[in-house]
Motif scaffolding. Structure first.
Motif, PDB file in Angstrom:
ATOM      1  N   GLN A  15       0.800  -1.219   0.000  1.00  9.69           N
ATOM      2  CA  GLN A  15       0.000   0.000   0.000  1.00  9.69           C
ATOM      3  C   GLN A  15       0.833   1.269   0.000  1.00  9.69           C
ATOM      4  O   GLN A  15       0.364   2.321  -0.416  1.00  9.69           O
ATOM      5  N   HIS A  16       2.079   1.219   0.440  1.00 11.88           N
ATOM      6  CA  HIS A  16       2.912   2.420   0.484  1.00 11.88           C
ATOM      7  C   HIS A  16       3.771   2.580  -0.756  1.00 11.88           C
ATOM      8  O   HIS A  16       4.463   3.580  -0.894  1.00 11.88           O
ATOM      9  N   GLN A  17       3.719   1.617  -1.656  1.00  9.99           N
ATOM     10  CA  GLN A  17       4.491   1.729  -2.888  1.00  9.99           C
ATOM     11  C   GLN A  17       3.752   2.608  -3.879  1.00  9.99           C
ATOM     12  O   GLN A  17       2.535   2.582  -3.981  1.00  9.99           O
ATOM     13  N   ARG A  18       4.509   3.383  -4.612  1.00  6.35           N
ATOM     14  CA  ARG A  18       3.902   4.217  -5.651  1.00  6.35           C
ATOM     15  C   ARG A  18       3.470   3.330  -6.800  1.00  6.35           C
ATOM     16  O   ARG A  18       4.172   2.399  -7.178  1.00  6.35           O
ATOM     17  N   ARG A  19       2.335   3.619  -7.323  1.00  7.19           N
ATOM     18  CA  ARG A  19       1.822   2.823  -8.438  1.00  7.19           C
ATOM     19  C   ARG A  19       2.231   3.479  -9.751  1.00  7.19           C
ATOM     20  O   ARG A  19       2.307   4.701  -9.837  1.00  7.19           O
ATOM     21  N   PRO A  20       2.474   2.666 -10.761  1.00  5.38           N
ATOM     22  CA  PRO A  20       2.843   3.239 -12.057  1.00  5.38           C
ATOM     23  C   PRO A  20       1.648   3.941 -12.687  1.00  5.38           C
ATOM     24  O   PRO A  20       0.507   3.620 -12.399  1.00  5.38           O
ATOM     25  N   ARG A  22       0.332   7.765 -14.968  1.00  2.00           N
ATOM     26  CA  ARG A  22       0.517   9.192 -15.193  1.00  2.00           C
ATOM     27  C   ARG A  22       0.212   9.950 -13.914  1.00  2.00           C
ATOM     28  O   ARG A  22      -0.838   9.765 -13.303  1.00  2.00           O
ATOM     29  N   PRO A  23       1.107  10.851 -13.505  1.00  2.00           N
ATOM     30  CA  PRO A  23       0.848  11.609 -12.288  1.00  2.00           C
ATOM     31  C   PRO A  23      -0.257  12.635 -12.503  1.00  2.00           C
ATOM     32  O   PRO A  23      -0.477  13.111 -13.618  1.00  2.00           O
ATOM     33  N   ARG A  24      -0.942  12.963 -11.474  1.00  2.00           N
ATOM     34  CA  ARG A  24      -2.016  13.942 -11.547  1.00  2.00           C
ATOM     35  C   ARG A  24      -1.407  15.330 -11.703  1.00  2.00           C
ATOM     36  O   ARG A  24      -0.599  15.759 -10.885  1.00  2.00           O
TER      37      ARG A  24
END
Length: 96
Positions: A15-20, A22-24
Motif C-alpha cells: 500500500q505504500h508503494q507508488r503505483r505506475p 501518469r501523475p495527476r
C-alpha cells in the motif's frame, strides 16, 4: 513471511508503494475539468459566430450522413452545414 514483489494477494504489504501511471497534473476533478472545457468551447464557438442546432433523425439518415461525410473528407457537422447552405441557396434561386 517474506514479501514477494509479484505477490498481489497481500495488498497491505504494497500500500505504500507508488503505483505506475501518469501523475495527476490538474488539481480539478475530471468532472470539473470537463465542465470548464465545455464552457470554454461554447465561448470560443460564440466568438466565431457559431450557433448550436440540435435535431433528431432516423438511424438510416444518420448512417447515410456519416458515410457521405467520410467520403467527402468532412465532419458530419460540416457536411450538414454544407447541405443546408446549398439547399437554402437553391431555394433562394427559385424564388427569384
Amino acid at each position: 513471511m517474506a514479501k514477494e514483489a509479484t505477490d498481489k494477494v497481500t495488498i497491505d504489504l504494497f500500500q505504500h508503494q507508488r503505483r505506475p501511471g501518469r501523475p495527476r497534473t490538474n488539481p480539478l476533478t475530471r468532472a470539473e475539468q470537463m465542465k470548464l472545457n465545455k464552457r470554454r468551447q461554447l465561448k470560443r464557438d460564440k466568438e466565431r459566430g457559431l450557433r448550436r442546432i440540435e435535431l433528431k433523425v432516423e438511424e438510416s439518415v444518420y448512417e447515410a450522413l456519416n458515410e457521405r461525410a467520410e467520403t467527402c473528407g468532412l465532419s458530419r457537422s460540416q457536411l450538414i452545414e454544407k447541405l443546408l447552405t446549398e439547399a437554402l441557396a437553391t431555394e433562394t434561386d427559385k424564388d427569384i
